[in-house]
Design an enzyme around this catalytic site. Sequence first.
Site, mmCIF file in Angstrom:
data_model
loop_
_atom_site.group_PDB
_atom_site.id
_atom_site.type_symbol
_atom_site.label_atom_id
_atom_site.label_comp_id
_atom_site.label_asym_id
_atom_site.label_seq_id
_atom_site.Cartn_x
_atom_site.Cartn_y
_atom_site.Cartn_z
ATOM 1 N N GLY A 148 0.860 -1.208 0.000
ATOM 2 C CA GLY A 148 0.000 0.000 0.000
ATOM 3 C C GLY A 148 0.883 1.241 0.000
ATOM 4 O O GLY A 148 0.666 2.171 0.776
ATOM 5 N N TYR A 166 -0.539 7.044 4.165
ATOM 6 C CA TYR A 166 0.399 6.545 5.172
ATOM 7 C C TYR A 166 1.445 5.598 4.597
ATOM 8 O O TYR A 166 2.587 5.550 5.067
ATOM 9 C CB TYR A 166 -0.377 5.853 6.303
ATOM 10 C CG TYR A 166 -0.837 6.831 7.359
ATOM 11 C CD1 TYR A 166 0.090 7.565 8.087
ATOM 12 C CD2 TYR A 166 -2.189 7.036 7.617
ATOM 13 C CE1 TYR A 166 -0.313 8.482 9.049
ATOM 14 C CE2 TYR A 166 -2.606 7.954 8.579
ATOM 15 C CZ TYR A 166 -1.657 8.670 9.295
ATOM 16 O OH TYR A 166 -2.052 9.572 10.244
ATOM 17 N N PHE A 192 -1.893 -0.508 -6.070
ATOM 18 C CA PHE A 192 -2.844 -0.768 -7.144
ATOM 19 C C PHE A 192 -3.208 0.567 -7.758
ATOM 20 O O PHE A 192 -4.042 1.295 -7.220
ATOM 21 C CB PHE A 192 -4.081 -1.451 -6.537
ATOM 22 C CG PHE A 192 -4.877 -2.257 -7.513
ATOM 23 C CD1 PHE A 192 -4.280 -2.884 -8.588
ATOM 24 C CD2 PHE A 192 -6.239 -2.415 -7.344
ATOM 25 C CE1 PHE A 192 -5.016 -3.645 -9.479
ATOM 26 C CE2 PHE A 192 -6.991 -3.180 -8.229
ATOM 27 C CZ PHE A 192 -6.376 -3.792 -9.298
ATOM 28 N N GLU A 193 -2.542 0.948 -8.833
ATOM 29 C CA GLU A 193 -2.725 2.288 -9.401
ATOM 30 C C GLU A 193 -2.923 2.196 -10.909
ATOM 31 O O GLU A 193 -2.612 1.173 -11.519
ATOM 32 C CB GLU A 193 -1.498 3.166 -9.087
ATOM 33 C CG GLU A 193 -1.247 3.373 -7.606
ATOM 34 C CD GLU A 193 -2.309 4.202 -6.891
ATOM 35 O OE1 GLU A 193 -3.124 4.845 -7.583
ATOM 36 O OE2 GLU A 193 -2.335 4.204 -5.649
ATOM 37 N N ALA A 232 -5.511 0.081 1.977
ATOM 38 C CA ALA A 232 -6.899 0.504 2.205
ATOM 39 C C ALA A 232 -7.627 0.186 0.916
ATOM 40 O O ALA A 232 -7.345 0.785 -0.114
ATOM 41 C CB ALA A 232 -6.963 1.989 2.521
ATOM 42 N N TYR A 244 -6.899 2.982 13.561
ATOM 43 C CA TYR A 244 -7.409 4.267 14.008
ATOM 44 C C TYR A 244 -8.406 4.020 15.133
ATOM 45 O O TYR A 244 -9.106 3.006 15.135
ATOM 46 C CB TYR A 244 -8.094 5.012 12.849
ATOM 47 C CG TYR A 244 -8.609 6.360 13.275
ATOM 48 C CD1 TYR A 244 -7.720 7.366 13.636
ATOM 49 C CD2 TYR A 244 -9.973 6.618 13.369
ATOM 50 C CE1 TYR A 244 -8.176 8.598 14.071
ATOM 51 C CE2 TYR A 244 -10.439 7.851 13.800
ATOM 52 C CZ TYR A 244 -9.534 8.838 14.155
ATOM 53 O OH TYR A 244 -9.982 10.046 14.601
ATOM 54 N N TYR A 298 -16.827 4.369 13.154
ATOM 55 C CA TYR A 298 -15.470 3.835 12.968
ATOM 56 C C TYR A 298 -15.188 2.673 13.934
ATOM 57 O O TYR A 298 -15.345 1.511 13.584
ATOM 58 C CB TYR A 298 -14.408 4.957 13.057
ATOM 59 C CG TYR A 298 -13.144 4.485 12.370
ATOM 60 C CD1 TYR A 298 -12.854 4.880 11.059
ATOM 61 C CD2 TYR A 298 -12.282 3.561 12.973
ATOM 62 C CE1 TYR A 298 -11.744 4.378 10.386
ATOM 63 C CE2 TYR A 298 -11.186 3.059 12.312
ATOM 64 C CZ TYR A 298 -10.907 3.470 11.032
ATOM 65 O OH TYR A 298 -9.821 2.960 10.371
ATOM 66 N N THR A 306 -6.932 11.470 3.445
ATOM 67 C CA THR A 306 -6.344 10.584 2.427
ATOM 68 C C THR A 306 -7.496 10.137 1.541
ATOM 69 O O THR A 306 -8.663 10.396 1.847
ATOM 70 C CB THR A 306 -5.673 9.334 3.033
ATOM 71 O OG1 THR A 306 -6.690 8.535 3.647
ATOM 72 C CG2 THR A 306 -4.588 9.673 4.039
HETATM 73 P P1 NAD Z 1 -4.724 5.478 0.961
HETATM 74 O O1 NAD Z 1 -6.034 5.379 0.253
HETATM 75 O O2 NAD Z 1 -4.023 6.782 0.940
HETATM 76 O O3 NAD Z 1 -3.699 4.366 0.403
HETATM 77 C C1 NAD Z 1 -4.080 3.044 0.176
HETATM 78 C C2 NAD Z 1 -2.970 2.255 -0.493
HETATM 79 O O4 NAD Z 1 -3.426 0.908 -0.717
HETATM 80 C C3 NAD Z 1 -2.572 2.800 -1.874
HETATM 81 O O5 NAD Z 1 -1.172 2.654 -2.043
HETATM 82 C C4 NAD Z 1 -3.302 1.855 -2.848
HETATM 83 O O6 NAD Z 1 -2.708 1.750 -4.144
HETATM 84 C C5 NAD Z 1 -3.165 0.551 -2.074
HETATM 85 N N1 NAD Z 1 -4.124 -0.485 -2.496
HETATM 86 C C6 NAD Z 1 -5.470 -0.475 -2.401
HETATM 87 N N2 NAD Z 1 -5.975 -1.655 -2.855
HETATM 88 C C7 NAD Z 1 -4.921 -2.427 -3.214
HETATM 89 C C8 NAD Z 1 -4.782 -3.738 -3.737
HETATM 90 N N3 NAD Z 1 -5.827 -4.528 -3.955
HETATM 91 N N4 NAD Z 1 -3.528 -4.179 -4.017
HETATM 92 C C9 NAD Z 1 -2.438 -3.403 -3.815
HETATM 93 N N5 NAD Z 1 -2.513 -2.163 -3.287
HETATM 94 C C10 NAD Z 1 -3.741 -1.676 -3.006
HETATM 95 O O7 NAD Z 1 -5.014 4.986 2.456
HETATM 96 P P2 NAD Z 1 -4.504 5.474 3.904
HETATM 97 O O8 NAD Z 1 -5.516 6.385 4.468
HETATM 98 O O9 NAD Z 1 -3.077 5.867 3.875
HETATM 99 O O10 NAD Z 1 -4.681 4.109 4.711
HETATM 100 C C11 NAD Z 1 -3.623 3.196 4.948
HETATM 101 C C12 NAD Z 1 -3.852 2.510 6.265
HETATM 102 O O11 NAD Z 1 -3.794 3.485 7.315
HETATM 103 C C13 NAD Z 1 -5.226 1.818 6.391
HETATM 104 O O12 NAD Z 1 -5.065 0.628 7.118
HETATM 105 C C14 NAD Z 1 -6.029 2.833 7.195
HETATM 106 O O13 NAD Z 1 -7.100 2.234 7.897
HETATM 107 C C15 NAD Z 1 -4.940 3.347 8.140
HETATM 108 N N6 NAD Z 1 -5.237 4.636 8.806
HETATM 109 C C16 NAD Z 1 -5.659 5.705 8.082
HETATM 110 C C17 NAD Z 1 -5.971 6.896 8.746
HETATM 111 C C18 NAD Z 1 -6.473 8.099 7.990
HETATM 112 O O14 NAD Z 1 -7.015 9.010 8.624
HETATM 113 N N7 NAD Z 1 -6.287 8.172 6.691
HETATM 114 C C19 NAD Z 1 -5.791 6.994 10.149
HETATM 115 C C20 NAD Z 1 -5.298 5.896 10.847
HETATM 116 C C21 NAD Z 1 -5.031 4.700 10.163
#
Ligand code: NAD
Length: 398
Positions: free
Chosen positions: A48, A53, A74-75, A141, A226, A236, A277
């Site tokens: 990811g 993150y 996955f882009e 995610a 989170y 949540y 995000t």
């Molecule tokens: P994001 O949407 O910014 O990034 C998601 C990443 O997952 C991307 O790199 C995407 O390409 C990749 N991805 C998605 N589906 C995929 C697949 N099938 N195969 C390969 N890659 C795939 O998300 P984020 O907000 O940075 O979240 C990342 C983690 O952090 C999650 O577990 C989320 O719950 C956690 N988190 C987020 C927050 C927030 O506020 N954004 C807070 C705390 C924790």
Amino acid sequence: MIVSPKIRGFICTTSHPDGCAANVQEQINFVKAQPKIENGPKNVLVIGASAGYGLASRIVPAFGSGANTLGIFFEKPGSEKRPGSAGWYNTAAFEKAATADGLVAKSLNGDAFSHELKQQALDIIKNEMGGKVDLVVYSLASPRRTDPDTGEVFKSVLKTTGGDYTNKTLNTDKGEITEVTIGAASQEEIDDTVKVMGGADWELWINALADAGALADGIKTVAYSYIGPELTWPIYTDGTIGMAKKDCERACSAINAKLAETLGGAAYVSVNKALVTQASSAIPVVPLYISILYKEMKAKGIHEGCIEQIQRLMADRLYSEDLQLDDTGRIRVDDWEMRDDIQASIAESWQNISNDNFNQLADFEGYQADFLKLFGFGLDGVDYAADTDPTTAPASLS
Ligand code: NAD
């Protein structure tokens, strides 16, 4: 091509290659301005890795401790006719900067849940990264997951696990506060969300790496979670996504036991701050909470973005003497968000906020600026009236 933002609800369907590069460079500059991470990781797998993150979790070890990285995501690549997705351009910029610094920077674009992609990752680790990784960050995610054994597709939902829940929310298109009612999930929807966003795939990754002998002694692995304040719990922490996060904690204990016994390694869940995000902007209620949170944290001088959070996670927790774990063994870099004074102010603002005082009580401008930045818009020094090359691609995938 001239690329401008095209926003549909919580998605922007265009991304700017040069703007994404500027966003990545800002994050690299931040990390380079910090002290080096003593005893930091040297060979890192980030699942990811292209946005939010996960992208920060690739940038910090690369530029903070000179780590080689393999990033999985996955882009959508761009073409002459259409820009690709932001994560594609973020990765192009990351790889360019990392290789210029003499680091190995490899990427895989595909479905992280599949067996095939795991095998491809193992091949790269074996052939191009010295055979072993010493840090695995799990930062996926995703709205759906195809079971790699049965081919069945599971979809995650954002619902409560109790009854209907009504609260204020933000229409981010109009900048208007409205009310939303979120229904309760069925048991099947809860189970499916756990299958998508729970810890099962993290375990599959670690098992595949361990079986192939691709984990270094003392390996560390971390997945992100989170918690947030009670006002968001129905959607949540106590909602379907929260059930999936509980499953990550279950997986964490299982992985930790295995790694501790075999390699002197450890697994952690890190609870991070709420930030704009692509993933978080899709959750009802949360964007309004984030807008108020930004206001309060900026006013107190303690606001952080993904890069500051992950810098603190790695420098002050994972690779420091004291991880400052909470009573259930989690790392907490949401500590500043959860400070009593911050949460007391947010609770008061939440009670009083309406469309009349929205801009006094919330930082919607900051929210919007961060949202646009995710797609490479609004970055200083980028000429948005000039042609940009939509076919820009990560070198390792060209
Ligand atoms: P994001 O949407 O910014 O990034 C998601 C990443 O997952 C991307 O790199 C995407 O390409 C990749 N991805 C998605 N589906 C995929 C697949 N099938 N195969 C390969 N890659 C795939 O998300 P984020 O907000 O940075 O979240 C990342 C983690 O952090 C999650 O577990 C989320 O719950 C956690 N988190 C987020 C927050 C927030 O506020 N954004 C807070 C705390 C924790």
